[in-house]
Design a protein around this motif. Structure first.
Motif, PDB file in Angstrom:
ATOM      1  N   THR A   1       0.851  -1.136  -0.053  1.00 13.59           N
ATOM      2  CA  THR A   1       0.087   0.108  -0.162  1.00 13.59           C
ATOM      3  C   THR A   1       0.813   1.465   0.069  1.00 13.59           C
ATOM      4  O   THR A   1       0.294   2.438  -0.374  1.00 13.59           O
ATOM      5  N   GLU A   2       2.093   1.351   0.369  1.00  8.15           N
ATOM      6  CA  GLU A   2       2.920   2.356   0.527  1.00  8.15           C
ATOM      7  C   GLU A   2       4.328   2.105   0.558  1.00  8.15           C
ATOM      8  O   GLU A   2       4.741   1.074   0.843  1.00  8.15           O
ATOM      9  N   ALA A   3       5.278   2.864  -0.028  1.00  6.41           N
ATOM     10  CA  ALA A   3       6.438   2.836  -0.335  1.00  6.41           C
ATOM     11  C   ALA A   3       7.249   4.164  -0.164  1.00  6.41           C
ATOM     12  O   ALA A   3       6.581   5.162  -0.864  1.00  6.41           O
ATOM     13  N   GLY A   4       8.272   4.122   0.672  1.00  8.93           N
ATOM     14  CA  GLY A   4       8.923   5.377   0.466  1.00  8.93           C
ATOM     15  C   GLY A   4      10.236   5.461   1.354  1.00  8.93           C
ATOM     16  O   GLY A   4      10.703   4.271   1.962  1.00  8.93           O
ATOM     17  N   ILE A   5      10.789   6.530   1.579  1.00  8.70           N
ATOM     18  CA  ILE A   5      12.383   6.670   2.536  1.00  8.70           C
ATOM     19  C   ILE A   5      11.777   7.110   3.722  1.00  8.70           C
ATOM     20  O   ILE A   5      11.109   8.125   3.935  1.00  8.70           O
ATOM     21  N   LEU A   6      12.472   6.497   4.713  1.00 13.97           N
ATOM     22  CA  LEU A   6      12.144   6.868   6.169  1.00 13.97           C
ATOM     23  C   LEU A   6      13.646   6.658   6.762  1.00 13.97           C
ATOM     24  O   LEU A   6      14.078   5.683   6.817  1.00 13.97           O
TER      25      LEU A   6
ATOM     26  N   ILE B   1      15.396  -3.999  -6.662  1.00 13.16           N
ATOM     27  CA  ILE B   1      13.990  -4.104  -5.955  1.00 13.16           C
ATOM     28  C   ILE B   1      13.637  -2.955  -5.742  1.00 13.16           C
ATOM     29  O   ILE B   1      11.981  -2.571  -5.858  1.00 13.16           O
ATOM     30  N   LYS B   2      14.170  -2.034  -4.972  1.00 14.44           N
ATOM     31  CA  LYS B   2      13.661  -0.498  -4.704  1.00 14.44           C
ATOM     32  C   LYS B   2      13.009   0.143  -5.980  1.00 14.44           C
ATOM     33  O   LYS B   2      11.840   0.600  -5.978  1.00 14.44           O
ATOM     34  N   GLN B   3      13.924   0.069  -7.209  1.00 16.21           N
ATOM     35  CA  GLN B   3      13.668   0.667  -8.281  1.00 16.21           C
ATOM     36  C   GLN B   3      12.034   0.035  -8.978  1.00 16.21           C
ATOM     37  O   GLN B   3      11.269   0.735  -9.285  1.00 16.21           O
ATOM     38  N   MET B   4      12.398  -1.328  -9.051  1.00 16.58           N
ATOM     39  CA  MET B   4      11.060  -2.002  -9.385  1.00 16.58           C
ATOM     40  C   MET B   4       9.859  -1.562  -8.502  1.00 16.58           C
ATOM     41  O   MET B   4       8.633  -1.458  -9.297  1.00 16.58           O
ATOM     42  N   ILE B   5       9.886  -1.601  -7.497  1.00 14.92           N
ATOM     43  CA  ILE B   5       8.615  -0.931  -6.423  1.00 14.92           C
ATOM     44  C   ILE B   5       8.400   0.271  -6.781  1.00 14.92           C
ATOM     45  O   ILE B   5       7.234   0.826  -6.961  1.00 14.92           O
ATOM     46  N   LYS B   6       9.332   1.220  -6.934  1.00 12.16           N
ATOM     47  CA  LYS B   6       9.061   2.870  -7.106  1.00 12.16           C
ATOM     48  C   LYS B   6       8.491   3.018  -8.640  1.00 12.16           C
ATOM     49  O   LYS B   6       7.550   3.623  -8.705  1.00 12.16           O
ATOM     50  N   ASN B   7       8.715   1.998  -9.455  1.00 14.78           N
ATOM     51  CA  ASN B   7       8.316   2.124 -10.907  1.00 14.78           C
ATOM     52  C   ASN B   7       6.586   1.115 -10.830  1.00 14.78           C
ATOM     53  O   ASN B   7       6.216   0.925 -11.845  1.00 14.78           O
ATOM     54  N   ASN B   8       6.274   0.626  -9.856  1.00 17.35           N
ATOM     55  CA  ASN B   8       5.131  -0.072  -9.594  1.00 17.35           C
ATOM     56  C   ASN B   8       5.075  -1.317 -10.372  1.00 17.35           C
ATOM     57  O   ASN B   8       4.071  -1.841 -10.992  1.00 17.35           O
ATOM     58  N   LEU B   9       6.577  -1.849 -10.753  1.00 18.30           N
ATOM     59  CA  LEU B   9       6.383  -2.965 -11.265  1.00 18.30           C
ATOM     60  C   LEU B   9       6.335  -4.276 -10.355  1.00 18.30           C
ATOM     61  O   LEU B   9       5.793  -5.519 -10.786  1.00 18.30           O
ATOM     62  N   ILE B  10       6.639  -3.999  -9.235  1.00 14.39           N
ATOM     63  CA  ILE B  10       6.604  -5.075  -7.909  1.00 14.39           C
ATOM     64  C   ILE B  10       5.462  -4.580  -6.994  1.00 14.39           C
ATOM     65  O   ILE B  10       5.674  -3.254  -6.617  1.00 14.39           O
ATOM     66  N   ASN B  11       4.477  -5.080  -6.821  1.00  9.47           N
ATOM     67  CA  ASN B  11       3.337  -4.342  -6.047  1.00  9.47           C
ATOM     68  C   ASN B  11       2.526  -5.306  -5.094  1.00  9.47           C
ATOM     69  O   ASN B  11       1.497  -5.002  -4.387  1.00  9.47           O
ATOM     70  N   SER B  12       2.980  -6.531  -5.003  1.00  8.23           N
ATOM     71  CA  SER B  12       2.357  -7.481  -4.164  1.00  8.23           C
ATOM     72  C   SER B  12       3.099  -8.293  -3.292  1.00  8.23           C
ATOM     73  O   SER B  12       4.292  -8.391  -3.522  1.00  8.23           O
ATOM     74  N   VAL B  13       2.844  -8.531  -2.211  1.00  4.68           N
ATOM     75  CA  VAL B  13       3.561  -9.397  -1.153  1.00  4.68           C
ATOM     76  C   VAL B  13       2.782 -10.669  -0.977  1.00  4.68           C
ATOM     77  O   VAL B  13       1.442 -11.012  -1.167  1.00  4.68           O
TER      78      VAL B  13
ATOM     79  N   ALA C   1       5.659 -10.961  -8.119  1.00  2.43           N
ATOM     80  CA  ALA C   1       5.393 -10.456  -9.388  1.00  2.43           C
ATOM     81  C   ALA C   1       3.774 -10.247  -9.867  1.00  2.43           C
ATOM     82  O   ALA C   1       3.470  -9.340 -10.294  1.00  2.43           O
ATOM     83  N   VAL C   2       3.377 -11.398  -9.611  1.00  5.19           N
ATOM     84  CA  VAL C   2       1.774 -11.834  -9.967  1.00  5.19           C
ATOM     85  C   VAL C   2       0.853 -12.254  -8.972  1.00  5.19           C
ATOM     86  O   VAL C   2       1.364 -13.282  -8.301  1.00  5.19           O
ATOM     87  N   PRO C   3      -0.214 -11.490  -8.506  1.00  6.60           N
ATOM     88  CA  PRO C   3      -0.932 -11.759  -7.462  1.00  6.60           C
ATOM     89  C   PRO C   3      -1.519 -13.465  -7.957  1.00  6.60           C
ATOM     90  O   PRO C   3      -1.913 -13.633  -8.959  1.00  6.60           O
ATOM     91  N   ALA C   4      -1.716 -14.183  -6.903  1.00  4.80           N
ATOM     92  CA  ALA C   4      -2.155 -15.338  -7.200  1.00  4.80           C
ATOM     93  C   ALA C   4      -3.722 -15.514  -7.527  1.00  4.80           C
ATOM     94  O   ALA C   4      -4.523 -14.569  -7.239  1.00  4.80           O
ATOM     95  N   ASP C   5      -4.028 -16.566  -8.286  1.00  2.00           N
ATOM     96  CA  ASP C   5      -5.305 -17.040  -8.514  1.00  2.00           C
ATOM     97  C   ASP C   5      -5.887 -17.738  -7.570  1.00  2.00           C
ATOM     98  O   ASP C   5      -5.423 -18.962  -7.070  1.00  2.00           O
ATOM     99  N   GLY C   6      -6.840 -16.876  -6.605  1.00  2.00           N
ATOM    100  CA  GLY C   6      -7.528 -17.591  -5.523  1.00  2.00           C
ATOM    101  C   GLY C   6      -8.090 -18.928  -5.774  1.00  2.00           C
ATOM    102  O   GLY C   6      -8.102 -19.776  -5.088  1.00  2.00           O
TER     103      GLY C   6
END
Length: 171
Positions: A13-18, A95-107, A137-142
């Motif tokens: 839901t959120e990513a950033g520098i702290l 990985i940081k860059q991929m998250i910033k670019n919204n290429l990775i967005n799931s856990v 990379a890809v959310p699972a198919d429930g």
């Protein structure tokens, strides 16, 4: 003992520098009954939330040193929303860059469970201990991976050699 993986992924839901650290946060797992009658109980999640603290942040549930991309800094049960929220520090620059670019967005959360209980055709994981949080990379198919893996874990536990602990991956 066979390892069973359940992949039911949740978006970051959120990513950033702290404090100069690249942090991500989101929901690791909700207390809910899935469309396939798998029930994650609030009391089980409440008891297991702290076990998420300090676990490795991996890629794709790979249990390898090279797959470590950070560490979970916080896993807390959210009483109001009946879920476990997480915060994690990402140390890998790619990985940081991929998250910033919204290429990775799931856990997806990896855990061991003491047992899987069946109540009125509903499967309930009990005694959850989190082992890792994975970037996926890809959310699972429930209706595919998640359902099949939980059902396989349950069926294995009913065999002549029941598993005392089942490794699972879920979120």
């Amino acid at each position: 003992m066979p390892e069973i993986k359940l992949s039911f992924n949740v978006p970051i839901t959120e990513a950033g520098i702290l404090n100069n650290d690249f942090m991500i946060q989101g929901v690791a797992i909700n207390a809910t009954t899935t469309g396939n009658n798998h029930k994650f109980l609030a009391e089980e999640l409440r008891e297991s939330a702290n076990s998420l603290n300090g676990v490795p942040l991996l890629v794709d549930h790979r249990n390898e040193v090279s797959a470590i991309k950070g560490r979970v800094t916080s896993g807390e049960y959210d009483e109001q929303n009946s879920r476990i929220n997480f915060k994690a520090k990402v140390i890998d620059s790619d990985i940081k860059q991929m998250i910033k670019n919204n290429l990775i967005n799931s856990v997806s959360v990896g855990a061991a469970v003491r047992e899987i209980e069946e109540v009125d055709d509903v499967l309930i994981p009990r005694g959850i201990t989190f082992k890792e949080l994975s970037l996926v990379a890809v959310p699972a198919d429930g209706g595919a991976t998640f359902t099949t893996a939980l059902l396989e874990a349950y069926n294995l536990s009913k065999t002549a050699h029941p598993l005392p602990v089942t490794s699972v991956t879920a979120s």
